[in-house]
Motif scaffolding. Structure first.
Motif, PDB file in Angstrom:
ATOM      1  N   ARG A  42       0.458  -8.134   6.564  1.00  0.00           N
ATOM      2  CA  ARG A  42       1.537  -7.287   7.070  1.00  0.00           C
ATOM      3  C   ARG A  42       2.765  -8.137   7.370  1.00  0.00           C
ATOM      4  NH1 ARG A  42       1.526  -2.183   9.032  1.00  0.00           N
ATOM      5  NH2 ARG A  42       3.270  -1.575  10.365  1.00  0.00           N
ATOM      6  N   ASP A  43       3.905  -7.605   7.029  1.00  0.00           N
ATOM      7  CA  ASP A  43       5.173  -8.225   7.408  1.00  0.00           C
ATOM      8  C   ASP A  43       6.136  -7.118   7.835  1.00  0.00           C
ATOM      9  OD1 ASP A  43       5.969  -7.002   5.069  1.00  0.00           O
ATOM     10  OD2 ASP A  43       6.175  -8.858   3.918  1.00  0.00           O
ATOM     11  N   GLN A  44       7.431  -7.438   7.914  1.00  0.00           N
ATOM     12  CA  GLN A  44       8.405  -6.448   8.367  1.00  0.00           C
ATOM     13  C   GLN A  44       8.515  -5.255   7.417  1.00  0.00           C
ATOM     14  OE1 GLN A  44      12.011  -8.682   8.848  1.00  0.00           O
ATOM     15  NE2 GLN A  44      11.425  -9.459  10.877  1.00  0.00           N
ATOM     16  N   ARG A  45       8.141  -5.454   6.189  1.00  0.00           N
ATOM     17  CA  ARG A  45       8.223  -4.368   5.199  1.00  0.00           C
ATOM     18  C   ARG A  45       6.970  -3.506   5.196  1.00  0.00           C
ATOM     19  NH1 ARG A  45       9.355  -7.994   0.124  1.00  0.00           N
ATOM     20  NH2 ARG A  45       9.057  -6.006  -0.979  1.00  0.00           N
TER      21      ARG A  45
ATOM     22  N   SER B  72       2.626  -3.435  -2.113  1.00  0.00           N
ATOM     23  CA  SER B  72       2.580  -2.657  -0.873  1.00  0.00           C
ATOM     24  C   SER B  72       1.432  -1.646  -0.928  1.00  0.00           C
ATOM     25  CB  SER B  72       3.901  -1.922  -0.640  1.00  0.00           C
ATOM     26  OG  SER B  72       4.958  -2.839  -0.465  1.00  0.00           O
TER      27      SER B  72
END
Length: 451
Positions: free
Chosen positions: A344-347, A364
């Motif tokens: 998981r990241d900011q996107r 994604s």
């Protein structure tokens, strides 16, 4: 200034040293390391049964209080706390003297009633003979009167004697009936006395494990006094509730299978799985055993449900807080990947994929549910997409890697029960094993070349 020729070195030596310096520079030239090995696999697409997970508490299927059924002094206790007791085992003795005396008195009353019946029946025999004699005399006097061979006074005396004899017979018969009624009363009293004597020996009402005693020896107990409790833990209930929305979900699942309406009886026959706090998975398998016939509680919006589980090994204790899973009856096709491969990241959430050029790419995804090391995805992935499942720290987007195929196994039933092994650990072990085999193969090749 010192000259080379002063050293006395031949020119050939100087010519030999010059090219050596050039070779040393070429040996120190930097070469990039090979791409890092990572374990890759395809997503697991399998038939999976969604489930409902609820919290509840355990309760023994069978438990009974041991209570006094007669009053008196507790004379003795015949068990120790936590002892396994068989049904019918003597547990306590309540002072029996008074009840044994009452039993003997009741037995005497029964015997007296039997004697009274015998006397009354003998009196009936005498009265019956007297009545028959009086009837014969009355009939004779009646015939004589009709022929004017007897007086009216003699006839009246015979009639009066006959009437008296018949009355005496009825009275004797009524005495027999009264004596028999008295016998029934005495027998009932004797039955109660016998029961009271039996109740002085307090016996185990069920099989199970007994608690500590609530009343000590020498104390007076009354009818209904709690003495101990016996619990049979061979089967255990798990009580919990489901919301009206969750119940409607089960109803829709049944309709999707073609059933006309929700059947509460069939609902009760579903499988159920249980785990205790700290358990790795749902190792206990049972059945839904009861759903409240009154339906949804309007105050809470929930349906009371109960499941039953075998507990011969006594791993479940009464009053435990547990988690229960109820699989839905309709299986669906679902896509699973190891939970740790989802990053998981900011996107948002994503997977690392390796393309046909062995370059790491970002993909994604959306996770519906995480369970026992697996993540169920909303999306379906194609069999050609290689997911990085081990060595994730070595994979960077846009960089090349050396993909090593590993195999992921998923048992759908084991997944429902939370008993499947962690897929990431399996992948790491497979990657390490394959890299070790490759290293051993290279070492063997070098050794062969040296020989």
């Amino acid at each position: 200034m010192t000259r080379l020729r002063d050293w006395g070195l031949p020119a050939a030596v100087l010519l030999f040293l010059s090219p050596c310096g050039c070779n040393r520079k070429e040996a120190n030239k930097y070469e990039a390391p090979p791409p890092q090995p990572v374990g890759v696999s395809t997503a697991v697409i399998t038939s999976y049964t969604p489930f409902l997970e609820k919290e509840g508490t355990t309760e023994p299927v069978n438990a009974a209080d041991v209570r006094a059924q007669v009053s008196g002094v507790l004379q003795s206790q015949k068990f120790t706390a936590l002892q396994d007791i068989a049904k019918g085992t003597d547990l306590y003795l309540i002072e029996p003297d008074q009840y044994e005396a009452e039993q003997k008195a009741a037995q005497a009353d029964v015997e007296n009633a039997n004697a009274a019946i015998a006397v009354a029946e003998a009196a009936v025999g005498v009265a019956k003979a007297e009545a028959e004699r009086a009837k014969l005399d009355f009939d004779r006097q009646q015939r004589l009167l009709q022929r004017d061979a007897a007086s009216k006074a003699e006839f009246d005396a015979a009639k009066a004697a006959n009437d008296a004899a018949q009355a005496n017979l009825k009275s004797a018969e009524s005495q027999v009936a009264a004596a028999r009624a008295q016998l029934q009363t005495a027998q009932a009293a004797l039955g109660i006395a016998d029961l009271n004597v039996q109740y002085t020996k307090v016996k185990a009402p069920i099989n199970g494990r007994i608690s500590k005693t609530s009343v000590k020896e020498g104390n007076l107990v009354e009818v209904g006094s709690l003495l101990a409790t016996i619990v049979d833990e061979s089967k255990m209930f798990a009580n919990f509730t489901i919301s009206d929305r969750e119940l409607l979900r089960f109803m829709r699942s049944d309709r999707s299978r073609g059933e006309a309406e929700f059947d509460l009886v069939k609902f009760q026959a579903r499988d159920a799985y249980l785990k205790r706090e700290g358990d790795e998975g749902f190792a206990f398998k049972g059945k839904l055993e009861y759903a409240d016939a009154k339906g949804i509680d309007v105050a809470t919006g929930t349906l009371a449900v109960r499941a039953v589980f075998d507990n011969e090994d006594e791993r479940l204790l009464p009053g435990l807080f547990v988690t229960v899973r109820i699989p839905e009856s309709q299986a669906v096709e679902a896509t699973f990947v190891p939970e740790l491969s989802v990053q998981r990241d900011q996107r948002g959430e994503y997977l690392l994929l390796v393309d046909d050029q062995n370059i790491v790419q970002r993909e994604s995804v959306s996770v519906i549910k995480r369970m026992n090391g697996w993540a169920r995805l909303t999306e379906s992935l194609s069999p050609q997409q290689k997911i990085v499942v081990s060595g994730l720290q070595k994979a960077q987007v846009g960089r090349p890697v050396t993909p090593v195929d590993v195999t992921l196994d998923l048992d759908a039933d084991a997944l429902t029960r939370g008993m499947n092994e962690n897929p990431t650990d399996e992948a790491e072990e497979q990657l390490a094993e394959k890299m070790s085999e490759a290293a051993e193969s290279n070492d063997d090749g070098v050794a062969d070349g040296q020989e």
